[in-house]
Scaffold this active site. Structure first.
Site, PDB file in Angstrom:
ATOM      1  N   CYS A  14      19.423  24.491   8.511  1.00 21.65           N
ATOM      2  CA  CYS A  14      20.190  25.779   8.177  1.00 21.65           C
ATOM      3  C   CYS A  14      19.336  26.886   7.289  1.00 21.65           C
ATOM      4  O   CYS A  14      19.230  28.024   7.569  1.00 21.65           O
ATOM      5  CB  CYS A  14      21.383  25.295   7.332  1.00 21.65           C
ATOM      6  SG  CYS A  14      22.517  24.271   8.510  1.00 21.65           S
ATOM      7  N   ASP A 424      -8.598  16.794 -20.002  1.00 20.79           N
ATOM      8  CA  ASP A 424      -8.231  16.784 -21.536  1.00 20.79           C
ATOM      9  C   ASP A 424      -8.367  15.377 -22.067  1.00 20.79           C
ATOM     10  O   ASP A 424      -8.027  14.518 -21.581  1.00 20.79           O
ATOM     11  CB  ASP A 424      -7.224  17.358 -21.794  1.00 20.79           C
ATOM     12  CG  ASP A 424      -6.723  17.481 -23.159  1.00 20.79           C
ATOM     13  OD1 ASP A 424      -7.603  18.049 -23.994  1.00 20.79           O
ATOM     14  OD2 ASP A 424      -5.622  16.836 -23.637  1.00 20.79           O
TER      15      ASP A 424
END
Length: 573
Positions: A14, A424
């Protein structure tokens, strides 16, 4: 481009149909519908016209309010407690209702599945025990018809609606025709099984979507809830989106900074780990820039707002997370387009199979029709149309649960081509939890004495490094408390360290910047320690989180604070 809530979307097909039709409208510049989150990104100046088109395609589906702005309204100090209570109560009731709805659906499916199993048992017993065709027919069909109607009526109704609107080929029609065909050929148990298993699959998919949606929402909890604005010596609480540039906000200890700005009064440590990944608190003072979403840890701050909340870093991060599923991968787009061609082809193949089976293989009409129904069921495009977007959404949800921000489904595919990764360190490859790894003591002091002085000096500090020193003291001395009567004249030196009188001795604990001004050189400390202990420490071993100790204005030693590497970092790399 605005984001809206789109309601009553029943399936992925849909959403694809609506999106394709809206893209053909001249008044729509861009559109993206996400079935999983029930949202639509829309760039148009005529929202009413868009809704009219949606009504023609999918009656009952409608666009509700814009959710581009998460904050509305204003509340006073007196209203704050009532507002919080109502929010908590509303949240609690919403969770209860959602839980009941979810369990209700589960109980219905369990009941239908149990009824189906009972139907199979009764069918086999009656087949053996009865000689009446009518009794067998009724017992064979009545239970399975009930199960079929309860589990498949919505699919049949949707198929009929699509036929009336001219939308012929979709999974609802394929499932309906296949199951009705099963009844015609005398296999009611298979017809009801098709609808029942289809509904169980949808239920499991909804659970996956809900789980991923909760993971994404949990990541968005870092947003500030309110701002305390100072106006004419009054404190007015309002939502961050209402704060204007130039206004001054008051941020108390433990509160989140509501907007990007500049500190005009006060100093404090702030926790920016949710934004930067850096677990070490950042010291801020007058003229320091601060970001919305960071947490004030140790002092009261007055901040002049330099950016609206909508322009802040935290809001941009939230938008990235919320809209990630709208950035579809090429695989998603391919299968969405493929399903539109695939479905009618399957339907044609099923018809051809039935005809060929009768004309060229001398099979009965019943058997050929049965073969055609099998093709319709096993070739239903639901698995492609639903599972592919669902897998991407689940991937984004799983990443969000682990604190990983991915800007879109398209980037999940791009990860397969990655050759270089930049990590990091703090909190990523390391645990983000500090621990004393070594103690350097000058002549005249033992390592335990240095540790004890450091723990007492840092007792009133809530800095993570101070916590690590106290915890190590408790571990080494087998204690769980500190005698605070030994501590006098405690003073915190913002951004540098702390000082206190301990047992009559003036003790200073801080970073190199604090002590280097007065009593020692960093290189001299290292060389002196190596010479006295026969070791070979160098500047790289002495981290920026080293705490130096002076007693009565003389350097006494230092504690090296390290962040341990995670056990799975090597495997991850």
């Amino acid at each position: 481009m605005k984001k809206y809530k789109i309601n009553n979307l029943d399936c992925q097909a849909c959403s694809i149909k609506i999106e394709d039709n809206l893209k053909r409208l001249g008044i729509v510049k861009d559109v993206s519908i996400d079935f999983a989150t029930q949202t639509i990104l829309l760039d148009t100046e005529d929202i009413d016209k868009v809704q009219q088109v949606i009504d023609k395609i999918e009656p009952g589906v409608f666009i509700s309010e814009s959710i581009s702005d998460n904050y509305q309204g204003k509340f006073s100090k007196q209203f704050k407690c009532d507002q919080k209570f109502r929010n908590e109560k509303s949240s609690f009731l919403t969770n209860i209702i959602s839980f009941m709805k979810q369990k209700k659906r589960l109980f219905i499916l369990i009941a239908l599945l149990s009824g189906y199993i009972i139907g199979l048992i009764l069918k086999s017993r009656i087949l053996i025990e009865t000689k009446s065709k009518f009794v067998y027919f009724m017992s064979n069909y009545i239970i399975f018809i009930i199960i079929y109607m309860l589990s498949g009526y919505e699919i049949i109704i949707q198929a009929i609606k699509n036929l009336l609107k001219g939308g012929f080929f979709d999974e609802n029609l394929l499932m309906s025709l296949a199951s009705i065909g099963a009844f015609i050929v005398g296999a009611p148990e298979e017809a009801s099984a098709v609808m029942l298993l289809y509904n169980i699959g949808l239920y499991l998919e909804d659970l996956t979507i809900d789980h991923s949606r909760k993971s994404i929402k949990a990541l968005l909890e870092l947003k500030p809830e309110y701002a305390t604005v100072l106006e004419q010596n009054e404190q007015i609480k309002m939502f961050p989106s209402e704060v204007k540039i130039g206004q001054v906000v008051l941020v108390k200890i433990g509160e989140k900074i509501p907007c990007d700005g500049t500190v005009i009064e006060g100093n404090s440590y702030i926790d920016a780990s949710m934004l930067t990944g850096e677990s070490i608190p950042i010291f801020v003072k007058e003229n320091s820039n601060v970001l919305a979403g960071t947490i004030n840890m140790s002092g009261i701050l007055k901040i002049k707002v330099t950016k609206t909340f909508q322009e802040s870093s935290i809001n941009r991060i939230m938008e990235i997370v919320e809209n990630a599923t709208h950035k579809k991968a090429k695989t998603e787009l391919f299968f969405n387009n493929f399903a539109r061609v695939y479905t009618p082809i399957v339907f044609i193949i099923a018809i051809i199979t039935a005809i060929i089976s009768v004309l060229f293989f001398n099979q009965s009409v019943t058997e050929s029709l049965y073969r055609a129904c099998v093709i319709l069921v096993i070739s239903c495009p639901c698995a492609l149309v639903i599972s592919v977007p669902l897998s991407y959404f689940a991937g984004l949800g799983a990443a969000s649960k682990k604190g990983i921000l991915i800007k879109g489904s398209n980037l999940l595919d791009a990860l397969t081509d990655v050759e270089t990764v930049v990590f990091d360190k703090t909190g990523t490859l390391t645990e983000g939890k500090f621990k004393v790894s070594h103690i350097m003591a000058q002549k005249g002091y033992s390592e335990k004495q240095i540790l004890e002085y450091a723990a007492y000096c840092e007792f009133y500090s809530n800095h993570p490094i101070a916590n690590s020193i106290r915890n190590y003291y408790y571990e080494i001395f087998h204690k769980n408390t500190i005698d605070t009567t030994r501590i006098k004249s405690y003073k915190e030196i913002p951004g540098l360290g702390v000082s206190a009188i301990i047992d009559g001795n003036h003790v200073v604990a801080g970073n190199a910047k604090l002590l280097n001004q007065k009593i020692f050189s960093r290189d001299n400390v290292i060389n002196s320690f190596n010479k006295e202990n026969g070791m070979n420490y160098n500047n790289n071993k002495i981290s920026d989180t080293t705490v130096y100790i002076s007693i009565n204005d003389k350097y006494a030693g230092c504690l090296i604070i390290l962040d341990n590497i995670k056990k799975d970092s090597k495997t991850a790399i």
